[in-house]
Scaffold this motif. Structure first.
Motif, PDB file in Angstrom:
ATOM      1  N   LEU A   2       0.822  -1.210   0.000  1.00 38.31           N
ATOM      2  CA  LEU A   2       0.000   0.000   0.000  1.00 38.31           C
ATOM      3  C   LEU A   2       0.854   1.257   0.000  1.00 38.31           C
ATOM      4  CD1 LEU A   2      -2.760  -1.069   2.480  1.00 38.31           C
ATOM      5  CD2 LEU A   2      -2.914  -0.728   0.020  1.00 38.31           C
ATOM      6  N   VAL A  29       3.324   5.093  -9.602  1.00 33.81           N
ATOM      7  CA  VAL A  29       2.405   6.050  -8.994  1.00 33.81           C
ATOM      8  C   VAL A  29       2.888   6.469  -7.605  1.00 33.81           C
ATOM      9  CG1 VAL A  29       0.910   4.153  -8.238  1.00 33.81           C
ATOM     10  CG2 VAL A  29       0.003   6.455  -8.303  1.00 33.81           C
ATOM     11  N   TYR A  61       2.639  10.333 -13.845  1.00 35.69           N
ATOM     12  CA  TYR A  61       1.883  10.474 -12.595  1.00 35.69           C
ATOM     13  C   TYR A  61       2.175  11.776 -11.867  1.00 35.69           C
ATOM     14  CZ  TYR A  61       0.255   5.649 -12.855  1.00 35.69           C
ATOM     15  OH  TYR A  61      -0.354   4.494 -13.237  1.00 35.69           O
ATOM     16  N   ASP A 241      -8.232   1.372 -18.354  1.00 31.99           N
ATOM     17  CA  ASP A 241      -7.799   2.308 -17.306  1.00 31.99           C
ATOM     18  C   ASP A 241      -8.348   3.703 -17.576  1.00 31.99           C
ATOM     19  OD1 ASP A 241      -6.045   1.952 -19.515  1.00 31.99           O
ATOM     20  OD2 ASP A 241      -4.609   3.293 -18.568  1.00 31.99           O
ATOM     21  N   ILE A 244     -12.088   3.852 -16.442  1.00 33.06           N
ATOM     22  CA  ILE A 244     -12.301   4.049 -15.009  1.00 33.06           C
ATOM     23  C   ILE A 244     -12.176   5.527 -14.657  1.00 33.06           C
ATOM     24  CG2 ILE A 244     -11.289   3.568 -12.746  1.00 33.06           C
ATOM     25  CD1 ILE A 244     -10.850   0.762 -13.637  1.00 33.06           C
ATOM     26  N   GLU A 248     -15.270   7.942 -13.189  1.00 29.12           N
ATOM     27  CA  GLU A 248     -15.146   8.682 -11.924  1.00 29.12           C
ATOM     28  C   GLU A 248     -15.339  10.181 -12.170  1.00 29.12           C
ATOM     29  OE1 GLU A 248     -12.160   7.575  -8.985  1.00 29.12           O
ATOM     30  OE2 GLU A 248     -13.980   6.449  -8.548  1.00 29.12           O
ATOM     31  N   ALA A 267     -11.121  18.712  -4.413  1.00 24.26           N
ATOM     32  CA  ALA A 267     -11.250  18.959  -2.979  1.00 24.26           C
ATOM     33  C   ALA A 267     -10.155  19.898  -2.485  1.00 24.26           C
ATOM     34  CB  ALA A 267     -11.216  17.647  -2.204  1.00 24.26           C
TER      35      ALA A 267
ATOM     36  N   GLN B 215     -10.218   1.287  -5.308  1.00 21.48           N
ATOM     37  CA  GLN B 215      -9.262   2.399  -5.354  1.00 21.48           C
ATOM     38  C   GLN B 215      -7.836   1.899  -5.597  1.00 21.48           C
ATOM     39  OE1 GLN B 215      -9.962   5.413  -5.693  1.00 21.48           O
ATOM     40  NE2 GLN B 215     -12.124   5.358  -5.153  1.00 21.48           N
ATOM     41  N   LEU B 216      -7.513   0.760  -4.984  1.00 21.63           N
ATOM     42  CA  LEU B 216      -6.174   0.191  -5.129  1.00 21.63           C
ATOM     43  C   LEU B 216      -5.913  -0.189  -6.584  1.00 21.63           C
ATOM     44  CD1 LEU B 216      -3.969  -0.502  -3.074  1.00 21.63           C
ATOM     45  CD2 LEU B 216      -4.912  -2.797  -2.905  1.00 21.63           C
ATOM     46  N   LYS B 218      -7.464   0.908  -9.224  1.00 23.05           N
ATOM     47  CA  LYS B 218      -7.457   2.115 -10.042  1.00 23.05           C
ATOM     48  C   LYS B 218      -6.097   2.798  -9.935  1.00 23.05           C
ATOM     49  CE  LYS B 218      -8.937   6.510  -9.550  1.00 23.05           C
ATOM     50  NZ  LYS B 218      -9.585   7.504  -8.754  1.00 23.05           N
ATOM     51  N   ARG B 219      -5.610   2.922  -8.702  1.00 24.69           N
ATOM     52  CA  ARG B 219      -4.345   3.608  -8.472  1.00 24.69           C
ATOM     53  C   ARG B 219      -3.204   2.953  -9.231  1.00 24.69           C
ATOM     54  NH1 ARG B 219      -1.944   6.920  -4.694  1.00 24.69           N
ATOM     55  NH2 ARG B 219       0.262   6.467  -4.362  1.00 24.69           N
ATOM     56  N   TYR B 220      -3.159   1.602  -9.184  1.00 23.56           N
ATOM     57  CA  TYR B 220      -2.018   0.917  -9.791  1.00 23.56           C
ATOM     58  C   TYR B 220      -2.317   0.415 -11.201  1.00 23.56           C
ATOM     59  CZ  TYR B 220       0.083   1.315  -5.222  1.00 23.56           C
ATOM     60  OH  TYR B 220       0.604   1.818  -4.065  1.00 23.56           O
ATOM     61  N   ASP B 221      -3.467   0.813 -11.768  1.00 31.20           N
ATOM     62  CA  ASP B 221      -3.809   0.430 -13.147  1.00 31.20           C
ATOM     63  C   ASP B 221      -3.660  -1.063 -13.376  1.00 31.20           C
ATOM     64  OD1 ASP B 221      -4.651   2.746 -14.232  1.00 31.20           O
ATOM     65  OD2 ASP B 221      -2.744   3.284 -15.168  1.00 31.20           O
ATOM     66  N   VAL B 243     -14.576  -4.117 -10.448  1.00 32.41           N
ATOM     67  CA  VAL B 243     -14.138  -2.826  -9.928  1.00 32.41           C
ATOM     68  C   VAL B 243     -14.976  -1.694 -10.501  1.00 32.41           C
ATOM     69  CG1 VAL B 243     -12.258  -1.158 -10.037  1.00 32.41           C
ATOM     70  CG2 VAL B 243     -11.808  -3.533  -9.435  1.00 32.41           C
ATOM     71  N   LEU B 247     -17.093   0.931  -8.288  1.00 35.24           N
ATOM     72  CA  LEU B 247     -16.887   2.381  -8.321  1.00 35.24           C
ATOM     73  C   LEU B 247     -18.197   3.108  -8.646  1.00 35.24           C
ATOM     74  CD1 LEU B 247     -13.428   2.652 -10.121  1.00 35.24           C
ATOM     75  CD2 LEU B 247     -13.920   3.156  -7.735  1.00 35.24           C
ATOM     76  N   ILE B 337     -13.141   9.232  -3.836  1.00 31.39           N
ATOM     77  CA  ILE B 337     -12.214   8.842  -4.898  1.00 31.39           C
ATOM     78  C   ILE B 337     -10.775   8.848  -4.395  1.00 31.39           C
ATOM     79  CG2 ILE B 337     -13.714   9.598  -6.774  1.00 31.39           C
ATOM     80  CD1 ILE B 337     -12.064  12.072  -7.077  1.00 31.39           C
ATOM     81  N   GLU B 339      -9.043  11.258  -3.262  1.00 34.26           N
ATOM     82  CA  GLU B 339      -8.276  12.465  -3.581  1.00 34.26           C
ATOM     83  C   GLU B 339      -7.812  13.147  -2.290  1.00 34.26           C
ATOM     84  OE1 GLU B 339     -10.647  15.258  -5.801  1.00 34.26           O
ATOM     85  OE2 GLU B 339      -9.256  16.851  -5.236  1.00 34.26           O
TER      86      GLU B 339
END
Lengths: 448, 448
Positions: A2, A29, A61, A241, A244, A248, A267, B215-216, B218-221, B243, B247, B337, B339
């Protein structure tokens, strides 16, 4: 692994060699996030520790301002290598954000093929399939055997963004069929690709809006969608990808527009940006509210005679506002995820009307009982008026909350354009005017 | 090919043989939609025209009530074949919805392996990685060569949901490394899998909430995420199509909760369901509003003396409500999301406070000017009171809209639990009370 762990790991590293090792082995990332949070003068140093392939991944990224400052501070040769190796859609996105002068310089240094790919993508309007697609995909000629196809992929397509789908085209690049890598692997090498490929290809035209592209891929559970031009020639593919991110983005836009915030606020946008994105809606709303308030102004005398009205009116206003926002959110979201289409307009309206009827009777009764308790003995009739206006206003609220976004959709506009504030203010104007007019008439029958 | 076209195509087919051909060649999702819209007595007939593999695909896309009626009306043998062939996560989802008696009967007929897979998944709580994973994945033993691995996949893994990632485990199924099919294809056959596989595996524990899983990925594609138990043993994988659904579900829940609708309402839910999902929020809100209204009630005499207050109060209420909903939406969505995280609480609060300061001064001025125009000559002081209360109430609104969801998140609750209606009602109570108290004090200084 993580991020939280990676972040801690990175901040604990003392030794430069170990840092270099970690920066080159952690996911791009995470490294991007680490570099973005470094003091500005250290960003270029950390970035120079990356191997070329990792540098390319990490660069994509980084936040835009870090990308720009790296482009300024790194050796030109280093930057050109990275920009050359980016995937064409990500490069187009970066170029969109960079100052025109920098883009021009970078474009001139690209190889012919990459320059062409970038220009192709930049040639399509933002928010369309053409703009989010990549021009790197696996293309197979008709008539290959499965074995030949696999060899071609092994030899030529190493750098393609996805190799899990291959597209069969004729000599004019016209898209004929699609075959998955899975099908190729599970078929004997001397079978013909043409025999196992499917010629019912789910595809998008370059001008298809990105949210439709995303819905299409979601609906058919596919991880890459071919994009064709008007002549049905294959020009690119959209990968999962990107879908997604699009989904969002669209959801966030829906939420924020309903709440009366420009869709693209983030945000952690700076306060001035936040003010710029929100204040116009709020001021516009106050301007509109002057209308609603003018509906009350002529009745000041009545309010002064029957002040319990000032207690009842906020409940009327707040409740119909809530009903409207409920209907609005469900409709906008239903349209957004493709759960309802324009064909369902009548069905949806009937349902909201029926649900609204039940709801309004319950809410009208509640307000009637409260008014009965609050109003003085000689003004008990107010509770009847309050209850009836509540019933009507809630019905109007449910209907408008459904009808307005459907109408916008039919006009090919964004259904989320009806922001909540706009709708609630309109309902206040209608509700207050009806309520006060009815009270004013009732006062003629039951004078104080 | 788009649904619209497919739907029209299907409705135009007259000939039964052609219908059979089309039903077996169109995408399963389109056929599912077509069958769901048929009259009930024709659904089973149409379904029986499907080949077994198509029937399995189509079945998963049918609405639950159609699935149930098919289970009732089709021959048992036919149904068992379909349920046996479903992927374990989809089967678990179906079983969740079916009556317990039917589930028991179906479970008894499953093969040992499929029964075990289903029980494993049903053993994890809803909304966790364990529940959305599939137990069908490609597993490689340590020490294989690339050629052996590819052969094993070709021979054994034909029916796995995805073959694009393979997981290397030890003899106790402990997850050691991951390798993509792409890497296997682009490496010479006699290389060792262990040498090209990555041992920095991004993975989830079975109990990880599904939104974190999404989210995981998505983050790491990544298009498949391995799920491990407490002993780090591989128990399943989550695939990208799940996923996307997660979402969208989470975004819909956020939107609907902010609007005061239960998260699971659908646009075309029947009216009674809609009422059941929305009315409790509305009635609860009226109950709360009794509080806000009691803040006004004691001041009825003042309103009767200065009726312009009844014109100003709705603007005050509506505007601070809007500001709160803006801050609330941006914060809830930002948390949703990923952020913003709890680490950003202070940063976010400071930003909302600064933005709120600018906004409140502008809005206060606007209301001050309007009040100046509306109030009688001897009550001009009202505009000062209105402007100051607006400034304070907008600041409170922006702060609460940010602080409350962050607090819920810190307490490990759903940040979207703060519905808009709850927040605006609270703000009304505060705003009205402050405004009327200040006016009441001012009236002592400037008596009428």
């Amino acid at each position: 692994m993580l991020t939280q762990d990676n972040r801690m790991l990175l901040s604990e590293i003392a030794d430069l060699n170990q840092l270099k090792f970690e920066l080159n082995h952690l996911p791009a990332v995470d490294v991007g996030e680490f570099i973005a949070e470094l003091p500005k003068e250290r960003q270029a140093i950390a970035f120079r520790l990356l191997r070329k392939d990792q540098a390319i991944g990490v660069f994509e990224y980084l936040p835009q301002e870090v990308q720009e400052s790296l482009i300024e501070s790194l050796h030109n040769a280093h930057i050109y290598q990275i920009v050359e190796a980016m995937s064409p859609d990500d490069r187009a996105e970066l170029f969109d954000e960079l100052p025109a002068g920098v883009v021009k310089r970078l474009l001139q240094q690209l190889s012919m093929a990459e320059r062409q790919a970038t220009s192709t993508i930049l040639g399509y309007p933002e928010g369309t399939a053409g703009r989010v697609m990549t021009t790197e995909y696996v293309r197979l000629r008709q008539g290959l055997t499965v074995g030949e196809a696999l060899n071609k992929i092994r030899r030529v397509d190493r750098d393609k963004e996805t190799i899990y789908y291959a597209y069969v085209t004729d000599d004019n690049r016209k898209l004929l069929a699609v075959v998955s890598l899975r099908q190729l692997l599970f078929t004997l090498p001397d079978a013909l690709v043409g025999d196992i490929a499917s010629n019912r290809v789910i595809k998008a035209r370059t001008e298809m809006p990105q949210e439709e592209v995303a819905q299409l891929m979601k609906r058919y559970d596919i991880i890459a969608l071919p994009v064709v031009d008007r002549e049905e020639r294959l020009v690119g593919i959209v990968t999962i990808d990107d879908v997604i991110d699009i989904l969002e983005e669209e959801a966030t836009e829906d939420i924020q527009k309903i709440a009366g915030v420009s869709g693209d606020e983030e945000a952690l946008s700076p306060p001035l940006v936040t003010i710029a994105k929100r204040l116009p809606w709020l001021l516009g709303n106050i301007a509109l509210y002057v209308g609603a308030a003018s509906a009350i102004a002529p009745f000041q005398k009545i309010i002064s005679t029957v002040p319990v009205l000032a207690v009842i009116m906020p409940i009327l206003s707040n409740t119909s506002g809530n009903v409207a926002i409920q209907a609005l959110s469900v409709t906008v979201r239903g349209l957004g995820i493709g759960e309802v289409t324009l064909l369902d307009t009548f069905k949806l309206l009937r349902k909201e009307f029926l649900a609204g009827l039940g709801t309004s009777l319950a809410l009208g009764t509640a307000l009637g009982v409260l008014s009965l308790i609050w109003s003085p003995a000689n003004e008990r009739w107010i509770s009847i008026v309050a209850a009836s206006v509540m019933v009507v206003n809630v019905l109007v609220a449910a209907s408008l909350g459904t009808l307005l976004p459907m109408t916008l959709k039919r006009l090919n506009l964004d259904p989320a354009l009806i922001s909540g504030p706009l709708l609630t203010t309109t309902l206040d104007a209608i509700g207050f005017m009806t309520f006060l007019s009815m009270v004013s008439m009732a006062l003629q029958v039951f004078p104080k």
